[in-house]
Enzyme design. Structure first.
Site, PDB file in Angstrom:
ATOM      1  N   GLU A 178     -36.207 -22.750  43.698  1.00  0.00           N
ATOM      2  CA  GLU A 178     -37.484 -22.147  43.597  1.00  0.00           C
ATOM      3  C   GLU A 178     -39.506 -22.346  43.492  1.00  0.00           C
ATOM      4  O   GLU A 178     -39.591 -23.234  43.054  1.00  0.00           O
ATOM      5  CB  GLU A 178     -37.534 -22.206  41.786  1.00  0.00           C
ATOM      6  CG  GLU A 178     -35.907 -20.982  42.578  1.00  0.00           C
ATOM      7  CD  GLU A 178     -35.793 -20.722  40.700  1.00  0.00           C
ATOM      8  OE1 GLU A 178     -36.354 -20.930  39.870  1.00  0.00           O
ATOM      9  OE2 GLU A 178     -34.646 -19.552  40.841  1.00  0.00           O
ATOM     10  N   GLU A 366     -27.907 -19.121  41.910  1.00  0.00           N
ATOM     11  CA  GLU A 366     -28.279 -19.005  41.059  1.00  0.00           C
ATOM     12  C   GLU A 366     -28.110 -17.335  39.922  1.00  0.00           C
ATOM     13  O   GLU A 366     -29.255 -16.620  40.975  1.00  0.00           O
ATOM     14  CB  GLU A 366     -29.179 -19.552  40.505  1.00  0.00           C
ATOM     15  CG  GLU A 366     -29.593 -20.917  40.239  1.00  0.00           C
ATOM     16  CD  GLU A 366     -30.880 -20.836  39.795  1.00  0.00           C
ATOM     17  OE1 GLU A 366     -31.254 -20.389  38.775  1.00  0.00           O
ATOM     18  OE2 GLU A 366     -30.999 -22.698  39.737  1.00  0.00           O
TER      19      GLU A 366
HETATM   20  C1  GAL Z   1     -33.827 -21.101  37.355  1.00  0.00           C
HETATM   21  C2  GAL Z   1     -34.350 -22.255  37.804  1.00  0.00           C
HETATM   22  C3  GAL Z   1     -33.084 -23.197  36.730  1.00  0.00           C
HETATM   23  C4  GAL Z   1     -33.068 -22.722  35.704  1.00  0.00           C
HETATM   24  C5  GAL Z   1     -32.469 -21.399  35.888  1.00  0.00           C
HETATM   25  C6  GAL Z   1     -33.104 -20.000  34.270  1.00  0.00           C
HETATM   26  O1  GAL Z   1     -35.191 -20.723  37.662  1.00  0.00           O
HETATM   27  O2  GAL Z   1     -33.300 -22.519  39.194  1.00  0.00           O
HETATM   28  O3  GAL Z   1     -33.578 -24.613  36.914  1.00  0.00           O
HETATM   29  O4  GAL Z   1     -34.115 -23.141  34.044  1.00  0.00           O
HETATM   30  O5  GAL Z   1     -34.200 -20.460  36.345  1.00  0.00           O
HETATM   31  O6  GAL Z   1     -34.221 -20.157  33.676  1.00  0.00           O
END
Ligand code: GAL
Length: 456
Positions: A178, A366
Site C-alpha cells: 500500500e 487483505e
Molecule cells: C492495511 C495495512 C495493514 C493493516 C490493515 C488494517 O492498510 O496494510 O497493515 O493495518 O490495513 O488497517
C-alpha cells in the site's frame, strides 16, 4: 443502521465455487506482529522512533512487543496449519536484515526468516513475502527516506539480497504494501512514521515509491525468472454524498488519489494528472527516462479493501478539495476503525482493476474487520467478523462468476496486532491475543475459516 445479513455455515458461500486453483490465505506484517524491536541485532526502524513521540499513537501504545511473533512464530505457524490455511503472507523487516538499511548484514535476522520459511514449508504452508510493509530503517530516514531518490538504490540492494537468500523456497513476492498509505500518512499527513507533512515530502516520496515498485519487480525477475511477482494496493470504492456536479467531481479526484496513483504509472499510463491537476508538480521530481522506469510487469496485483468512502466537495481542503464523511456521521454499520461495512465495494474495486489492460491476475491480499472482541469462557464469539468475511466473499464470488481475473483471497489478519496509529485497540485477528500474557485464543471466526477451507 444498515444491517449485515446474517449468514451461517450453511449459507451458499462455499469454497468449491471459487475453483481448485484459487489462493486462500492469511496476511500479517513484521512491525505489527514481531515485537523484539531490538533483539538479535535488529536496527531501528522509523516506527521504533515515531512511537516514542507522545500523542502520535492512541493511548501511547508501542509495537515494541506486539504479538511477539519473533519468539512465538512456531505457535503461530502451528495455528495456521491447524486452521488448514494454505498460504501465509508476512513481511520482512528491512532493519532486521540490514540494521543500517544498507551495507552490513545481520545474520540473525536472516536466520529468523529462514526459520519461518522452513517451518511453513514443513507444515505445507506456502510462504508469500512482502518486502516492504512500512518499516523503513531509521538510518535511511535520516538521509531523507522515501523523499530521497537514492532510495531506489538502497531498496535494490535490500530486494536483491532477500531474493538471493530466499529464492530457493519463495515463489510469491510482493514488492510494496500500500504505497498510497505509507506516503500519504507518513509524508503528507504526518500521522504515520516518519511523521512528515506537506507536498514537498509527499510528491518525491510518491515518485520514488513508484520507481521502487517497478525496479523491485524487475530485480526479482532478473534473479528468479520463475517467481510470481506482485505488489499490493489499497483501494476503496468512492461514492458521492449526493449526485451534485461538484460532489461527482470530488469523487473523480478522490478516486485518482486513492485508487489510481500507484497502479497507473506501473501500467504505463503515467500519473492521473488530468483528473488531479496538483499532481503535475510531481514532474519536478522526474528525470528523463523515468516513464519507462515506472513501468512494471506484475504477475499479479494485490488489492486490499476494507470499506468505501463517501465524499463531498470541500473547497477548503487543499489540493483534493474533497472530504470523506465518516461512517458514524452517516449512521451506517461500521467497524472499530469507523469504517463502513460495504461488501459491494470489494466487487466494484475488482471490477475497476480488472478493466485495465496489463493486469494478469488480481488477488485480494487483505480484507478483514476490527470489532471489539472479548474473551468469555475461554471463547471469543466474533460472529460479526464471520458475517463480514462471508458477505465480502459473496462479492468476490460474484466477480469470479462474471469472469473477472480474481484469483485469491487473504484475510487480514492472523492475530490481533499493533494497528499503527490506533495502537492495540482495533482487533483484526482470527486469533485473539492477550497482550499482557501473549496467550492465543482462536476466535469463532478462526474456526469458521477453518471449516470453510476444509470444504472440498
Ligand atoms: C492495511 C495495512 C495493514 C493493516 C490493515 C488494517 O492498510 O496494510 O497493515 O493495518 O490495513 O488497517
Amino acid at each position: 443502521m444498515r444491517k449485515i445479513p446474517r449468514l451461517n455455515l450453511h449459507s451458499d458461500i462455499n469454497k468449491k465455487y471459487f475453483g481448485k486453483d484459487f489462493h486462500w490465505g492469511i496476511s500479517t506484517s513484521a512491525l505489527q506482529t514481531e515485537g523484539a524491536f531490538d533483539q538479535d541485532g535488529k536496527g531501528l526502524s522509523t516506527w521504533d522512533v515515531f512511537v516514542e513521540k507522545r500523542g502520535k499513537i492512541l493511548n501511547n501504545h508501542s509495537h515494541k512487543t506486539a504479538a511477539d511473533f519473533y519468539n512465538l512464530y512456531k505457535t503461530d505457524i502451528e495455528i495456521i496449519a491447524s486452521l488448514n490455511i494454505p498460504n501465509f503472507r508476512f513481511s520482512i523487516s528491512w532493519s532486521r536484515i540490514f540494521p543500517n538499511g544498507i551495507g552490513k548484514v545481520n545474520q540473525k535476522g536472516v536466520d529468523f526468516y529462514n526459520r519461518i520459511i522452513d517451518l511453513c514449508i514443513e507444515k505445507n504452508i506456502e510462504p508469500w513475502i512482502t518486502l516492504y510493509h512500512w518499516d523503513l530503517p531509521n538510518e535511511l530516514e535520516k538521509k531523507g527516506g522515501w523523499a530521497n531518490r537514492e532510495i531506489v538504490n538502497w531498496f535494490e540492494e535490500y530486494v536483491a539480497f532477500c531474493c538471493q537468500k530466499f529464492k530457493d523456497r519463495i515463489k510469491y513476492w510482493m514488492v510494496l504494501n500500500e504505497p498510497m498509505v505509507f506516503t500519504g500518512s507518513g509524508y503528507y499527513l504526518g500521522v504515520h512514521a516518519p511523521g512528515k507533512k506537506g507536498l514537498k515530502h509527499f510528491l518525491p516520496a510518491v515518485h520514488h515509491a513508484v520507481l521502487c515498485q517497478a525496479n523491485g519487480q524487475k530485480i526479482i525477475k532478473s534473479i528468479q525468472a520463475t517467481a510470481s511477482v506482485g505488489s499490493t494496493f489499497s483501494c476503496s470504492y468512492i461514492s458521492a454524498f449526493s449526485n451534485s456536479k461538484k460532489n461527482l467531481a470530488a469523487v473523480k479526484r478522490s478516486d485518482a488519489l486513492v485508487n489510481r496513483l500507484f497502479i497507473e504509472p506501473a501500467l504505463g499510463l503515467g500519473y492521473p494528472i488530468a483528473d488531479l491537476p496538483f499532481l503535475k508538480q510531481i514532474e519536478n521530481y522526474m528525470k528523463p527516462g523515468d516513464e519507462e522506469l515506472m513501468k512494471a510487469d506484475f504477475d499479479f496485483i494485490g488489492i486490499q479493501n476494507y470499506t468505501r468512502e463517501v465524499v463531498k466537495h470541500k473547497f477548503y481542503v487543499p489540493y483534493i478539495k474533497a472530504k470523506p464523511i465518516p461512517a458514524n456521521k452517516r449512521k451506517v454499520f461500521h467497524t472499530s476503525m469507523n469504517w463502513e461495512v460495504y461488501p459491494e465495494g470489494i466487487y466494484e474495486m475488482i471490477k475497476q482493476f480488472d478493466k485495465y489492460d496489463g493486469i494478469k491476475k488480481i488477488i485480494i491480499t487483505e480484507n478483514g474487520a476490527a470489532f471489539p472482541d472479548s474473551i468469555e469462557n475461554e471463547k471469543v464469539n466474533d460472529s460479526q467478523r464471520v458475517h463480514f468475511i462471508s458477505n465480502y466473499l459473496e462479492q468476490v464470488l460474484k466477480a469470479k462468476k462474471e469472469g473477472l481475473k480474481i484469483d485469491g483471497y487473504f484475510v487480514w489478519s492472523l492475530t490481533d496486532n499493533f494497528e499503527w496509529a490506533e495502537g492495540y485497540h482495533p482487533r483484526f485477528g482470527l486469533v485473539h491475543i492477550d497482550f499482557e500474557t501473549q496467550k492465543r485464543t482462536i476466535k469463532e471466526s478462526g474456526v469458521w475459516y477453518k471449516t470453510f477451507l476444509s470444504n472440498q
